[in-house]
Motif scaffolding. Structure first.
Motif, PDB file in Angstrom:
ATOM      1  N   ARG A 289       0.829  -1.196   0.000  1.00  0.00           N
ATOM      2  CA  ARG A 289       0.000   0.000   0.000  1.00  0.00           C
ATOM      3  C   ARG A 289       0.871   1.257   0.000  1.00  0.00           C
ATOM      4  O   ARG A 289       0.603   2.222  -0.731  1.00  0.00           O
TER       5      ARG A 289
ATOM      6  N   ASN B  86       2.352   1.531  -3.364  1.00  0.00           N
ATOM      7  CA  ASN B  86       1.340   1.990  -4.318  1.00  0.00           C
ATOM      8  C   ASN B  86       1.073   3.478  -4.167  1.00  0.00           C
ATOM      9  O   ASN B  86       0.888   4.196  -5.167  1.00  0.00           O
ATOM     10  N   THR B  87       1.064   3.961  -2.893  1.00  0.00           N
ATOM     11  CA  THR B  87       0.872   5.395  -2.671  1.00  0.00           C
ATOM     12  C   THR B  87       2.015   6.189  -3.293  1.00  0.00           C
ATOM     13  O   THR B  87       1.802   7.195  -3.988  1.00  0.00           O
TER      14      THR B  87
ATOM     15  N   ARG C  20       2.614  12.312 -14.835  1.00  0.00           N
ATOM     16  CA  ARG C  20       1.520  12.707 -15.713  1.00  0.00           C
ATOM     17  C   ARG C  20       1.491  14.224 -15.907  1.00  0.00           C
ATOM     18  O   ARG C  20       1.302  14.718 -17.035  1.00  0.00           O
TER      19      ARG C  20
ATOM     20  N   ASN D 139       3.406   8.721 -10.248  1.00  0.00           N
ATOM     21  CA  ASN D 139       2.678   8.670 -11.518  1.00  0.00           C
ATOM     22  C   ASN D 139       1.965   9.989 -11.797  1.00  0.00           C
ATOM     23  O   ASN D 139       1.935  10.465 -12.943  1.00  0.00           O
ATOM     24  N   ALA D 140       1.394  10.596 -10.723  1.00  0.00           N
ATOM     25  CA  ALA D 140       0.729  11.889 -10.906  1.00  0.00           C
ATOM     26  C   ALA D 140       1.733  12.955 -11.332  1.00  0.00           C
ATOM     27  O   ALA D 140       1.463  13.771 -12.228  1.00  0.00           O
TER      28      ALA D 140
ATOM     29  N   TYR E 289       1.676   6.050  -6.954  1.00  0.00           N
ATOM     30  CA  TYR E 289       0.586   6.895  -7.433  1.00  0.00           C
ATOM     31  C   TYR E 289       1.026   8.358  -7.492  1.00  0.00           C
ATOM     32  O   TYR E 289       0.760   9.068  -8.479  1.00  0.00           O
ATOM     33  N   GLU E 290       1.702   8.806  -6.420  1.00  0.00           N
ATOM     34  CA  GLU E 290       2.189  10.187  -6.417  1.00  0.00           C
ATOM     35  C   GLU E 290       3.221  10.400  -7.530  1.00  0.00           C
ATOM     36  O   GLU E 290       3.195  11.418  -8.231  1.00  0.00           O
TER      37      GLU E 290
END
Length: 282
Positions: free
Chosen positions: A149, A152-153, A163, A159-160, A156-157
């Motif tokens: 987790r 993944n956090t 992006r 990846n943001a 995710y950050e």
């Protein structure tokens, strides 16, 4: 007579000794006999297996014709592991010699009745062990889940951020592409203008060349003359005039013609000069 009696006694003792030897050693080696468990008897844990004959035998255990376990080469006596005896029913033991399995063999069938209390305790202990192992696995899975987790956090950050950076780079690429299109259009216009200027330059060069050829073919001075007094002996002298032809009214077209005539004219007052310019006229 005594000899005959002694011979009979020795023969009887020899036969008795041979029979005992063959029955206890050689015969049992060729034909082993299973002593425990008894044939067809009811057995309970622990199940002990013993036989008379070779010391080492390969033991195979079968249950109801459905399950078969190879217990390996064993020495008499030995105990069947409790893990093989979990179900109630008929079990079959098969002993074979490791060296002569087809010739030296023995079999025994017995009925096993499991101890319900012991089975429950064993199963309870096994269930407890399994539950403890499952709890440890669950704790490990939770730790791994927490790590995943967190990863993944972070992903995710990341990846943001990637992006957002990708969007910025895409916009910058669009601006660069638009600037490149404008530059390409401007370059094409400049190339077109350059081609037109080259064409005009070639036209001007051709025109200059044509004018140069025309200038080369034009005579700079078309009429020559000199100053002279018509009647040089009069007093006062007459006014000067420009002589541009000879007595035959032939105009001086070259300086040489003019000089040739001037030297023979007594009233000449100047050297020959151009009178009729091709560009400005007379």
């Amino acid at each position: 007579m005594k000899r005959l009696l002694a011979f009979g006694v020795v023969a009887f003792l020899g036969a008795f000794a041979g029979d005992a030897v063959f029955r206890t050693s050689l015969w049992r080696t060729l034909r082993p006999v299973v002593v425990e468990p008894p044939e067809g008897a009811e057995a309970k844990l622990p199940v002990r297996v013993a036989w008379e004959g070779p010391r080492r035998m390969r033991v195979v255990l079968r249950y109801g014709g459905r399950k078969t376990w190879d217990l390996g080469v064993r020495r008499s006596p030995f105990r069947i592991p409790d893990s093989y005896l979990e179900e109630r029913g008929i079990y079959h033991l098969e002993l074979r010699s490791p060296d002569w399995p087809r010739w030296i063999r023995a079999e025994r069938t017995f009925f096993f009745v499991p101890d319900v209390r012991r089975s429950r305790e064993t199963r309870g202990g096994e269930v407890g062990k399994q539950l403890a192992a499952l709890e440890r696995s669950l704790v490990q899975l939770r730790e791994v889940q927490e790590k995943l987790r967190d990863e993944n956090t972070g992903l995710y950050e990341e990846n943001a951020a990637i992006r957002e950076e990708n969007a910025i780079l895409t916009e910058e690429l669009h601006r660069l592409a638009e600037a490149e299109r404008r530059a390409t259009g401007r370059l094409e216009a400049l190339e077109q203008e350059h081609r037109e200027l080259l064409q005009a330059h070639r036209s001007l060069l051709d025109e200059v060349e044509r004018l140069r050829l025309r200038l080369a073919s034009v005579v700079p001075c078309s009429v020559w003359g000199y100053l002279a007094f018509p009647r040089p002996g009069t007093i006062p002298p007459t006014r000067q005039r420009v002589t541009v032809s000879n007595d035959r009214a032939e105009v001086f077209r070259t300086q040489e013609d003019c000089e040739r005539h001037r030297r023979g004219d007594p009233g000449s007052a100047s050297p020959c000069f151009c009178v009729g310019n091709s560009w400005a006229g007379p």
